[in-house]
Design a protein around this motif. Structure first.
Motif, short mmCIF file in Angstrom:
data_model
loop_
_atom_site.label_atom_id
_atom_site.label_comp_id
_atom_site.label_asym_id
_atom_site.label_seq_id
_atom_site.Cartn_x
_atom_site.Cartn_y
_atom_site.Cartn_z
N LEU A 1 0.84 -1.21 0.00
CA LEU A 1 0.00 0.00 0.00
C LEU A 1 0.87 1.25 0.00
O LEU A 1 0.57 2.23 -0.71
N LEU A 2 1.95 1.23 0.76
CA LEU A 2 2.87 2.38 0.80
C LEU A 2 3.47 2.62 -0.58
O LEU A 2 3.55 3.77 -1.06
N GLU A 3 3.86 1.55 -1.26
CA GLU A 3 4.42 1.67 -2.60
C GLU A 3 3.40 2.26 -3.57
O GLU A 3 3.72 3.15 -4.38
N ARG A 4 2.16 1.77 -3.51
CA ARG A 4 1.12 2.27 -4.41
C ARG A 4 0.83 3.75 -4.16
O ARG A 4 0.61 4.53 -5.09
N LEU A 5 0.81 4.14 -2.88
CA LEU A 5 0.49 5.53 -2.56
C LEU A 5 1.63 6.46 -2.96
O LEU A 5 1.39 7.61 -3.37
N ARG A 6 2.86 6.00 -2.85
CA ARG A 6 3.98 6.84 -3.29
C ARG A 6 3.94 7.05 -4.80
O ARG A 6 4.24 8.14 -5.30
N ALA B 1 -6.18 -3.59 -0.58
CA ALA B 1 -5.17 -2.53 -0.60
C ALA B 1 -5.09 -1.90 -1.99
O ALA B 1 -5.01 -0.67 -2.12
N GLU B 2 -5.12 -2.73 -3.02
CA GLU B 2 -5.07 -2.22 -4.40
C GLU B 2 -6.31 -1.37 -4.70
O GLU B 2 -6.20 -0.29 -5.29
N ALA B 3 -7.47 -1.85 -4.29
CA ALA B 3 -8.71 -1.12 -4.54
C ALA B 3 -8.71 0.22 -3.80
O ALA B 3 -9.09 1.26 -4.36
N GLY B 4 -8.29 0.21 -2.55
CA GLY B 4 -8.25 1.44 -1.78
C GLY B 4 -7.25 2.43 -2.33
O GLY B 4 -7.52 3.64 -2.39
N ALA B 5 -6.09 1.93 -2.76
CA ALA B 5 -5.07 2.82 -3.33
C ALA B 5 -5.58 3.49 -4.60
O ALA B 5 -5.29 4.67 -4.85
N ALA B 6 -6.34 2.76 -5.42
CA ALA B 6 -6.89 3.35 -6.65
C ALA B 6 -7.86 4.49 -6.32
O ALA B 6 -7.85 5.54 -6.98
N VAL B 7 -8.69 4.28 -5.31
CA VAL B 7 -9.63 5.33 -4.90
C VAL B 7 -8.86 6.54 -4.37
O VAL B 7 -9.19 7.70 -4.70
N LEU B 8 -7.84 6.30 -3.57
CA LEU B 8 -7.08 7.41 -2.99
C LEU B 8 -6.30 8.16 -4.07
O LEU B 8 -6.16 9.39 -3.99
N GLU B 9 -5.80 7.45 -5.08
CA GLU B 9 -5.13 8.14 -6.19
C GLU B 9 -6.11 9.08 -6.89
O GLU B 9 -5.78 10.24 -7.18
N ALA B 10 -7.31 8.60 -7.16
CA ALA B 10 -8.30 9.45 -7.81
C ALA B 10 -8.66 10.63 -6.92
O ALA B 10 -8.86 11.76 -7.42
N ALA B 11 -8.74 10.42 -5.62
CA ALA B 11 -9.06 11.51 -4.70
C ALA B 11 -7.95 12.56 -4.67
O ALA B 11 -8.22 13.77 -4.61
N LEU B 12 -6.70 12.11 -4.73
CA LEU B 12 -5.58 13.05 -4.79
C LEU B 12 -5.63 13.87 -6.07
O LEU B 12 -5.35 15.08 -6.07
N ARG B 13 -6.00 13.25 -7.18
CA ARG B 13 -6.10 13.98 -8.44
C ARG B 13 -7.22 15.02 -8.37
O ARG B 13 -7.08 16.13 -8.90
N THR B 14 -8.32 14.66 -7.71
CA THR B 14 -9.42 15.61 -7.55
C THR B 14 -8.95 16.85 -6.80
O THR B 14 -9.23 17.99 -7.20
N ALA B 15 -8.22 16.64 -5.70
CA ALA B 15 -7.71 17.76 -4.91
C ALA B 15 -6.70 18.56 -5.71
O ALA B 15 -6.70 19.80 -5.69
N GLU B 16 -5.83 17.86 -6.42
CA GLU B 16 -4.81 18.52 -7.23
C GLU B 16 -5.45 19.41 -8.30
O GLU B 16 -5.05 20.56 -8.49
N ASP B 17 -6.47 18.88 -8.98
CA ASP B 17 -7.18 19.65 -10.01
C ASP B 17 -7.84 20.88 -9.41
O ASP B 17 -7.79 21.99 -9.98
N ARG B 18 -8.49 20.69 -8.27
CA ARG B 18 -9.21 21.80 -7.65
C ARG B 18 -8.26 22.90 -7.22
O ARG B 18 -8.54 24.09 -7.39
N LEU B 19 -7.10 22.52 -6.68
CA LEU B 19 -6.18 23.51 -6.11
C LEU B 19 -5.28 24.16 -7.15
O LEU B 19 -4.73 25.24 -6.90
#
Length: 444
Positions: free
Chosen positions: A331-336, A420-438
């Protein structure tokens, strides 16, 4: 429900989400809300659902004990309490250990402070900057995170030490060896300005509320050498780090193993898997130093002890520490990888929102900043929190400097690779949402 909550409960009782969530039931690593929507639980009720929601072994133990007797108090002998104390004493690494059970981590730390100040006959306490140890009057008085410290009044003289945050502060530019030496020098200098009768250092091996920050391995071993010169006790606050969550070690203090076990350790949260269990482990001479009567009405209750015994047995039999190390590493590797900023319009690089992804085992922090700066961003954390919920994953927040700019990710220790893979995919999309907004744009 939200209106009813606000009508009868304190304004300062923190709720997550713009539209607060009511969790009605859970199973495994999932929970459901009142509308019937399912979520992957990546926060476990603040690192408390340690093994799994509705773990059959725990629910069976609770039901069987509840059918016999719910409550007795510590005025009577209690077999489940003795059995759990025997197990914890043996696992603690503390010689000639005694265990006192409480109902929470706050109360456990409060008891440890009582023992330390009584044993040392001093009200001086060393605590780490950016720390959090509970919400009682005594533990607020040693909390080094002003976002969670509502009063400057305290029964202690608290002295705050550098070292809990590796990548911020005046020593952040140093390498690990130099960082440790600088923090030890700071500790020595501070002790040179006191009477020398400090009671104890209390420290989280990985700071929880502070944003899952930690010092270089060995820092507390170096501190211990200085503490021993003065007879100062070391309390390891294992409320969030205990029971194998960090993967490499069963207790957080073991990352500083050259020091040997602490004089005391405190625990709570995960051991009860949702039941109210906390406690202190200490050497007998420290635990037995109180010269007045005491008891605990609810600490060590038969039902909570039955739950904790079953939960601990499950954790050990299924080697969940190894699972935390293996799946947490993935999970740490996927999030990085997910944290790397992407190209903006036209393919030009744009500033990212992630400053650092850090952690051990299934205890991972993602520190968010204002894009292009080093400034913590509570706004980014809130955006990711909301977007992750929309994607079906629940996470937490934390951080120091009066900000909640760190995502806290701590699923139950039975987390599977697929989850872990499923959660990491959701968190990646959430990070992109924040990145786009900001950053005011979308990826190329």
């Amino acid at each position: 429900m939200h209106a009813r909550h606000r009508a009868v409960l304190p304004d300062w009782l923190t709720l997550y989400y713009d539209q607060p969530l009511e969790i009605t039931h859970g199973e495994g690593r999932h929970v459901w809300d009142a509308e019937g929507r399912r979520y992957l639980d990546f926060f476990g009720g603040i690192l408390t659902t340690m093994t799994a929601h509705a773990l059959p072994e725990v629910t069976k133990a609770v039901g069987e004990q509840a059918g016999r007797v719910l409550h007795t108090s510590t005025l009577y002998l209690n077999l489940p309490m003795v059995e759990l104390a025997e197990r914890i004493a043996a696992l603690s690494g503390i010689p000639d250990a005694r265990v006192f059970f409480t109902t929470s981590g706050t109360e456990a730390n409060d008891a440890a402070l009582l023992l330390a100040t009584s044993y040392r006959r001093s009200h001086q306490i060393l605590a780490m900057r950016n720390s959090y140890h509970g919400r009682s009057f005594s533990t607020v008085g040693i909390t080094g995170n002003r976002a969670w410290s509502p009063t400057s009044l305290s029964p202690f003289q608290t002295l705050y030490v550098h070292g809990g945050v590796r990548t911020r502060g005046p020593f952040a530019h140093l390498d690990d060896t130099e960082f440790t030496a600088a923090c030890v020098g700071d500790l020595r200098d501070m002790l040179g300005q006191t009477r020398g009768d400090v009671a104890a250092l209390i420290a989280e091996p990985v700071q929880g509320v502070g944003g899952f920050t930690s010092p270089p391995d060995g820092l507390y071993a170096a501190f211990r050498e200085v503490l021993d010169e003065h007879g100062i006790l070391w309390i390891s606050d294992e409320v969030q780090t205990g029971w194998g969550r960090t993967g490499d070690h069963f207790w957080g203090w073991q990352a500083h193993g050259a020091a040997g076990p602490p004089d005391m350790l405190t625990f709570a949260k995960g051991i009860g898997n949702g039941m109210s269990v906390g406690g202190v482990v200490a050497r007998a001479e420290i635990m037995n130093c109180l010269d007045a009567n005491s008891l605990s009405t609810f600490g060590g209750s038969p039902v909570t002890m039955a739950a904790a015994n079953a939960n601990l047995a499950y954790l050990l039999e299924h080697d969940l520490q190894a699972n935390a190390r293996r799946v947490g590493g993935l999970l740490l590797e996927r999030l990085r990888a997910a944290a790397l900023p992407g190209p903006g319009p036209g393919g030009a690089p744009r500033p990212g929102v992630v400053r650092e992804v850090r952690g051990r085992g299934l205890m991972i922090g993602v520190e968010l900043v204002v894009p292009g700066t080093d400034t913590p961003s509570p706004e980014a954390a809130s955006l990711v929190l909301e977007a992750a919920r929309e994607g079906g994953v629940l996470i937490g927040k934390g951080g120091g400097h009066s900000t909640a700019g760190v995502l806290r990710i701590a699923p139950p220790l039975t987390l599977t690779v697929a989850e872990a893979e499923a959660g990491a995919a959701v968190l990646e999309a959430a990070l992109r949402t924040a990145e786009d907004r900001l950053t005011g744009g979308t990826r190329a």
